[in-house]
Design a protein around this motif. Structure first.
Motif, PDB file in Angstrom:
ATOM      1  N   ILE A  35       0.806  -0.928   0.073  1.00 60.87           N
ATOM      2  CA  ILE A  35       0.171  -0.039  -0.263  1.00 60.87           C
ATOM      3  C   ILE A  35       0.774   1.458   0.084  1.00 60.87           C
ATOM      4  O   ILE A  35       0.898   2.728  -0.415  1.00 60.87           O
ATOM      5  N   VAL A  36       2.155   1.329   0.610  1.00 60.22           N
ATOM      6  CA  VAL A  36       2.365   2.120   1.285  1.00 60.22           C
ATOM      7  C   VAL A  36       3.477   2.754  -0.085  1.00 60.22           C
ATOM      8  O   VAL A  36       3.454   3.639  -1.302  1.00 60.22           O
ATOM      9  N   LEU A  37       3.655   1.653  -1.141  1.00 58.29           N
ATOM     10  CA  LEU A  37       4.677   1.970  -1.791  1.00 58.29           C
ATOM     11  C   LEU A  37       4.166   1.918  -3.546  1.00 58.29           C
ATOM     12  O   LEU A  37       4.504   2.714  -3.906  1.00 58.29           O
ATOM     13  N   ASP A  38       2.719   1.701  -3.499  1.00 52.98           N
ATOM     14  CA  ASP A  38       1.793   2.058  -4.064  1.00 52.98           C
ATOM     15  C   ASP A  38       1.451   3.221  -4.344  1.00 52.98           C
ATOM     16  O   ASP A  38       1.442   4.137  -5.818  1.00 52.98           O
ATOM     17  N   LYS A  39       1.800   4.034  -3.092  1.00 53.14           N
ATOM     18  CA  LYS A  39       1.378   5.550  -2.816  1.00 53.14           C
ATOM     19  C   LYS A  39       2.468   6.667  -3.418  1.00 53.14           C
ATOM     20  O   LYS A  39       2.211   7.187  -3.749  1.00 53.14           O
ATOM     21  N   VAL A  40       3.406   5.757  -2.953  1.00 50.82           N
ATOM     22  CA  VAL A  40       4.624   6.570  -2.784  1.00 50.82           C
ATOM     23  C   VAL A  40       5.198   6.614  -4.123  1.00 50.82           C
ATOM     24  O   VAL A  40       5.899   7.303  -4.539  1.00 50.82           O
ATOM     25  N   LEU A  41       5.433   5.052  -5.286  1.00 45.43           N
ATOM     26  CA  LEU A  41       6.121   5.267  -6.270  1.00 45.43           C
ATOM     27  C   LEU A  41       5.435   5.244  -6.927  1.00 45.43           C
ATOM     28  O   LEU A  41       4.342   3.956  -7.028  1.00 45.43           O
ATOM     29  N   PRO A  42       5.272   5.574  -8.431  1.00 45.97           N
ATOM     30  CA  PRO A  42       4.084   5.713  -9.538  1.00 45.97           C
ATOM     31  C   PRO A  42       4.632   3.752 -10.111  1.00 45.97           C
ATOM     32  O   PRO A  42       5.843   3.659 -10.346  1.00 45.97           O
ATOM     33  N   ASN A  43       3.607   3.481 -10.943  1.00 44.23           N
ATOM     34  CA  ASN A  43       3.551   2.252 -11.299  1.00 44.23           C
ATOM     35  C   ASN A  43       4.548   2.610 -13.102  1.00 44.23           C
ATOM     36  O   ASN A  43       4.576   3.475 -13.581  1.00 44.23           O
ATOM     37  N   ALA A  44       5.688   1.823 -13.170  1.00 41.18           N
ATOM     38  CA  ALA A  44       6.198   1.547 -14.299  1.00 41.18           C
ATOM     39  C   ALA A  44       5.618   1.130 -15.832  1.00 41.18           C
ATOM     40  O   ALA A  44       5.664   0.187 -15.550  1.00 41.18           O
ATOM     41  N   LYS A  45       5.296   2.227 -16.328  1.00 42.68           N
ATOM     42  CA  LYS A  45       4.332   2.226 -17.309  1.00 42.68           C
ATOM     43  C   LYS A  45       5.286   1.070 -18.496  1.00 42.68           C
ATOM     44  O   LYS A  45       5.064   0.061 -18.807  1.00 42.68           O
ATOM     45  N   GLU A  46       6.304   1.714 -18.832  1.00 40.13           N
ATOM     46  CA  GLU A  46       7.308   1.335 -20.474  1.00 40.13           C
ATOM     47  C   GLU A  46       8.390   2.243 -19.294  1.00 40.13           C
ATOM     48  O   GLU A  46       8.684   2.715 -19.033  1.00 40.13           O
ATOM     49  N   ARG A  47       9.693   1.232 -20.145  1.00 37.30           N
ATOM     50  CA  ARG A  47      11.006   1.137 -19.617  1.00 37.30           C
ATOM     51  C   ARG A  47      11.865   1.240 -21.835  1.00 37.30           C
ATOM     52  O   ARG A  47      11.260   0.145 -21.978  1.00 37.30           O
ATOM     53  N   ALA A  48      12.940   1.522 -21.365  1.00 36.93           N
ATOM     54  CA  ALA A  48      13.849   1.654 -22.352  1.00 36.93           C
ATOM     55  C   ALA A  48      14.469   0.127 -22.444  1.00 36.93           C
ATOM     56  O   ALA A  48      14.774  -0.632 -21.638  1.00 36.93           O
ATOM     57  N   ILE A  49      14.224  -0.635 -23.524  1.00 33.99           N
ATOM     58  CA  ILE A  49      14.652  -1.886 -23.874  1.00 33.99           C
ATOM     59  C   ILE A  49      16.001  -1.675 -24.568  1.00 33.99           C
ATOM     60  O   ILE A  49      15.743  -1.029 -25.695  1.00 33.99           O
ATOM     61  N   ALA A  50      16.735  -2.395 -24.159  1.00 27.97           N
ATOM     62  CA  ALA A  50      18.243  -2.644 -25.398  1.00 27.97           C
ATOM     63  C   ALA A  50      17.986  -4.418 -26.140  1.00 27.97           C
ATOM     64  O   ALA A  50      18.850  -5.041 -24.375  1.00 27.97           O
ATOM     65  N   LEU A  51      18.234  -4.853 -27.363  1.00 28.39           N
ATOM     66  CA  LEU A  51      17.777  -6.268 -26.814  1.00 28.39           C
ATOM     67  C   LEU A  51      19.469  -5.488 -28.508  1.00 28.39           C
ATOM     68  O   LEU A  51      18.683  -5.757 -29.256  1.00 28.39           O
ATOM     69  N   PRO A  52      20.553  -5.900 -27.860  1.00 30.28           N
ATOM     70  CA  PRO A  52      21.695  -5.753 -29.049  1.00 30.28           C
ATOM     71  C   PRO A  52      21.963  -6.569 -30.080  1.00 30.28           C
ATOM     72  O   PRO A  52      22.330  -6.084 -31.023  1.00 30.28           O
ATOM     73  N   ASP A  53      21.607  -7.518 -30.021  1.00 33.28           N
ATOM     74  CA  ASP A  53      21.971  -8.676 -30.875  1.00 33.28           C
ATOM     75  C   ASP A  53      20.480  -8.646 -31.234  1.00 33.28           C
ATOM     76  O   ASP A  53      20.603 -10.286 -32.671  1.00 33.28           O
ATOM     77  N   LEU A  54      19.647  -7.807 -31.442  1.00 34.24           N
ATOM     78  CA  LEU A  54      19.021  -8.338 -32.787  1.00 34.24           C
ATOM     79  C   LEU A  54      19.243  -8.097 -33.927  1.00 34.24           C
ATOM     80  O   LEU A  54      20.086  -7.248 -34.109  1.00 34.24           O
TER      81      LEU A  54
END
Length: 150
Positions: A67-86
């Motif tokens: 409960i405390v963390l949900d109110k203090v830290l926003p949910n991460a919706k997206e993040r940068a993804i690095a897949l160098p071997d694509l």
């Protein structure tokens, strides 16, 4: 029907109990007394409740911690993804190999299934664009061949 006596008009109503012209009752957004009392009680106890939940979280209660963390830290919706071997996605085979690499990244926990779904959608759009470009080139070649002298 009950009628009012002519001296008891203190709330802006006429003798028949209707609001007089220009008097429409409560203004927009006005809260009733019960709502105001509930709001006062809630506002007075919010700090105490928050302190109690934080104390429970510190004591190891995982539900309180969530409960405390949900109110203090926003949910991460997206993040940068690095897949160098694509591999390159300039061909249909390259798109297929890239899809395989995404599947492997999910299997090893590098990316989440949701992130893989998003990446797969991007690759599918790329595949469709390649297919459209190939069809266009074929049509142009057929039209040129049709117009060439025999």
């Amino acid at each position: 029907m009950m009628t009012r006596k002519s001296g008891s008009n203190t709330d802006g109503r006429d003798n028949r109990g209707r609001f007089a012209a220009g008097n429409r009752g409560k203004p927009k957004g006005a809260k009733n007394r019960a709502s105001l009392v509930a709001l006062e009680l809630f506002e007075g106890g919010v700090q105490d409740i928050a302190a109690a939940v934080i104390d429970q979280a510190r004591a190891g209660d995982l539900t309180a911690a969530r409960i405390v963390l949900d109110k203090v830290l926003p949910n991460a919706k997206e993040r940068a993804i690095a897949l160098p071997d694509l591999p390159s996605t300039d061909t249909a085979a390259g798109v297929s190999h890239a899809q395989q690499k995404i599947l492997e990244a999910v299997a090893t926990g590098v990316i989440t299934p949701g992130e893989a779904s998003t990446l797969s959608s991007v690759l599918e759009q790329r595949r469709k664009a390649l297919e459209t470009m190939e069809l266009e080139q074929r049509i142009i070649a057929l039209e040129e061949a049709r117009h060439e002298p025999a």
